[in-house]
Write a protein that holds these residues in place. Structure first.
Motif, PDB file in Angstrom:
ATOM      1  N   CYS A 144      -4.675  52.920 -36.241  1.00  0.00           N
ATOM      2  CA  CYS A 144      -5.676  51.967 -36.720  1.00  0.00           C
ATOM      3  C   CYS A 144      -5.203  51.184 -37.941  1.00  0.00           C
ATOM      4  CB  CYS A 144      -6.989  52.676 -37.008  1.00  0.00           C
ATOM      5  SG  CYS A 144      -6.863  53.947 -38.269  1.00  0.00           S
ATOM      6  N   SER A 145      -4.017  51.483 -38.456  1.00  0.00           N
ATOM      7  CA  SER A 145      -3.456  50.717 -39.574  1.00  0.00           C
ATOM      8  C   SER A 145      -1.955  50.934 -39.614  1.00  0.00           C
ATOM      9  CB  SER A 145      -4.084  51.156 -40.906  1.00  0.00           C
ATOM     10  OG  SER A 145      -3.749  52.508 -41.201  1.00  0.00           O
ATOM     11  N   GLN A 146      -1.272  50.063 -40.340  1.00  0.00           N
ATOM     12  CA  GLN A 146       0.164  50.236 -40.524  1.00  0.00           C
ATOM     13  C   GLN A 146       0.448  51.519 -41.306  1.00  0.00           C
ATOM     14  OE1 GLN A 146       2.437  48.513 -39.079  1.00  0.00           O
ATOM     15  NE2 GLN A 146       1.415  46.604 -38.482  1.00  0.00           N
ATOM     16  N   TYR A 147      -0.434  51.849 -42.221  1.00  0.00           N
ATOM     17  CA  TYR A 147      -0.307  53.079 -43.004  1.00  0.00           C
ATOM     18  C   TYR A 147      -0.315  54.308 -42.089  1.00  0.00           C
ATOM     19  CZ  TYR A 147      -1.821  56.760 -46.297  1.00  0.00           C
ATOM     20  OH  TYR A 147      -1.944  57.915 -47.025  1.00  0.00           O
ATOM     21  N   VAL A 148      -1.247  54.333 -41.151  1.00  0.00           N
ATOM     22  CA  VAL A 148      -1.325  55.465 -40.220  1.00  0.00           C
ATOM     23  C   VAL A 148      -0.108  55.488 -39.305  1.00  0.00           C
ATOM     24  CG1 VAL A 148      -2.619  56.381 -38.249  1.00  0.00           C
ATOM     25  CG2 VAL A 148      -3.824  55.689 -40.313  1.00  0.00           C
ATOM     26  N   ARG A 149       0.359  54.312 -38.898  1.00  0.00           N
ATOM     27  CA  ARG A 149       1.541  54.258 -38.048  1.00  0.00           C
ATOM     28  C   ARG A 149       2.755  54.871 -38.755  1.00  0.00           C
ATOM     29  NH1 ARG A 149       3.908  48.720 -35.313  1.00  0.00           N
ATOM     30  NH2 ARG A 149       4.493  49.678 -33.334  1.00  0.00           N
ATOM     31  N   ALA A 150       2.934  54.519 -40.021  1.00  0.00           N
ATOM     32  CA  ALA A 150       4.058  55.070 -40.780  1.00  0.00           C
ATOM     33  C   ALA A 150       3.969  56.582 -40.862  1.00  0.00           C
ATOM     34  CB  ALA A 150       4.091  54.450 -42.178  1.00  0.00           C
ATOM     35  N   GLY A 151       2.764  57.108 -41.093  1.00  0.00           N
ATOM     36  CA  GLY A 151       2.578  58.551 -41.158  1.00  0.00           C
ATOM     37  C   GLY A 151       2.773  59.227 -39.822  1.00  0.00           C
TER      38      GLY A 151
END
Length: 375
Positions: A144-151
């Protein structure tokens, strides 16, 4: 087929409801599979769309429930022949994917709504195993976000190419909401609201402690905590311990979130680094309610590094209280940010774009994706 843990009136089931509206409008008829029969706050809303709903009522414990889940999804998929499966419950999706693949379902994706919490030891290792176990059967993990994708890439050990980013979309009710929150009189309390599950990945305790600081300073405020969850009793005890029962209200799960948010003078999103996006955050932004939020990855991304709202150090009641006090003293800057935030929601967090993005990955018919869709 859309698979959900429950029909609680919270972020993920509400997203599924809105996605269903978008798909029905273009001739796609979702089937809703629910793993738990309660809470079922949104049951009537799904029924109003004429959707078929199948409740599994899985056992609460035991490894057998995973095999039961795979078999039940296989049986449902064989009976209904869905073109695709969207699992909105990560981890469980591995066994859903196995059952769906065996039944001949072509496309399978899973929604990732939170940043992986790698600090939980065995619980995280089990979660990571489930994600890895499901990899051969899952086409994409949709973050749902680039932040979550990175994690997701970092902690779950999947490839970047196995993930996609589709921002959560603004619910239809808020897209029609153009009423600015009413300005209070000197006698009326300043209403601070937060909409979120009462769970560990949120941080209502910091907001409660900030309310204590503001009360001690003599501020005429009311804090509305909207949502329910396993920490409710803990928060009730904290409210009593901080002597803010006359200031902080636990309103529980509500379906009239639109009305409540438009009554707020400030939206305080106190959360943790596990936060993935915050649907209620963009709802407040859409209603031009000024935002003060924890300075964690997801909030930083949504609020454009503080351009669209005030970011404060997480788990810091004094910092949160001071930021709220600054808005109380002079809301000019906060109101200007709120206007910019509303424009950002309109351009970047469209429910139609969200539906288009999921449709592309699921192979469903939808109009061409607009340039705002982040893939």
């Amino acid at each position: 087929m859309i698979a959900l843990m429950s029909l609680a009136a919270e972020g993920t089931p509400r997203l599924a409801l809105e996605l269903s509206r978008e798909w029905i409008a273009v001739g796609v008829q979702p089937i809703i599979v629910v793993m738990q029969g309660s809470p079922n706050d949104l049951a009537s809303d799904f029924e109003a769309l004429g959707l078929e709903r199948i409740t599994l009522n899985l056992p609460e414990r035991g490894y057998a429930r995973y095999l039961i889940l795979a078999f039940q999804i296989f049986r449902i998929a064989r009976a209904h022949r869905p073109a695709a499966l969207l699992s909105m419950s990560l981890g469980w999706h591995a066994f859903m994917a196995i059952g769906a693949r065996l039944a001949g379902v072509d496309r399978i994706i899973a929604h990732v709504g939170n940043y992986p919490d790698a600090s939980t030891g065995n619980a995280f290792r089990k979660f990571k195993f489930l994600v890895q176990f499901g990899r051969p059967f899952t086409d994409s993990l949709v973050c749902c976000s680039q932040y979550v994708r990175a994690g997701t890439v970092l902690h779950f050990g999947v490839k970047h190419s196995e993930t996609a980013v589709i921002y959560n979309g603004l619910p239809t009710a808020f897209s029609r909401c153009d009423r600015k929150p009413s300005r209070r009189t000197n006698e009326a309390p300043f209403i601070i609201g937060m909409v979120a599950r009462l769970e560990g990945h949120k941080d209502q305790p910091t907001l409660i402690r900030a309310a204590r600081i503001l009360k001690t300073r003599g501020r005429n405020i009311r804090v509305w905590l909207i949502g329910d969850g396993s920490r409710r009793h803990e928060l009730e005890l904290l409210i009593d311990a901080e002597d803010v029962a006359d200031t902080v209200e636990l309103l529980g799960m509500r379906k009239n979130v639109v009305d409540l948010i438009t009554q707020m003078h400030l939206f305080a999103f106190s959360t943790t680094s596990d936060e993935g996006f915050g649907i209620a955050l963009i709802e407040a932004m859409a209603a031009t309610v000024p935002v003060v939020a924890s300075d964690v990855g997801a909030c930083r991304e949504v609020l454009d590094n503080g351009r669209l709202g005030t970011l404060v150090a997480p788990a810091d009641p004094a910092a949160l209280a001071n930021a709220i006090d600054a808005v109380l003293a002079d809301a000019t800057i906060a109101d200007a940010r709120a206007q910019l935030a509303q424009q950002k929601v309109a351009s970047a967090f469209s429910m139609t774009d969200m539906a288009r993005g999921y449709s592309d990955l699921l192979g469903l018919p939808m109009p061409e994706t607009s340039p705002d869709f982040a893939a």
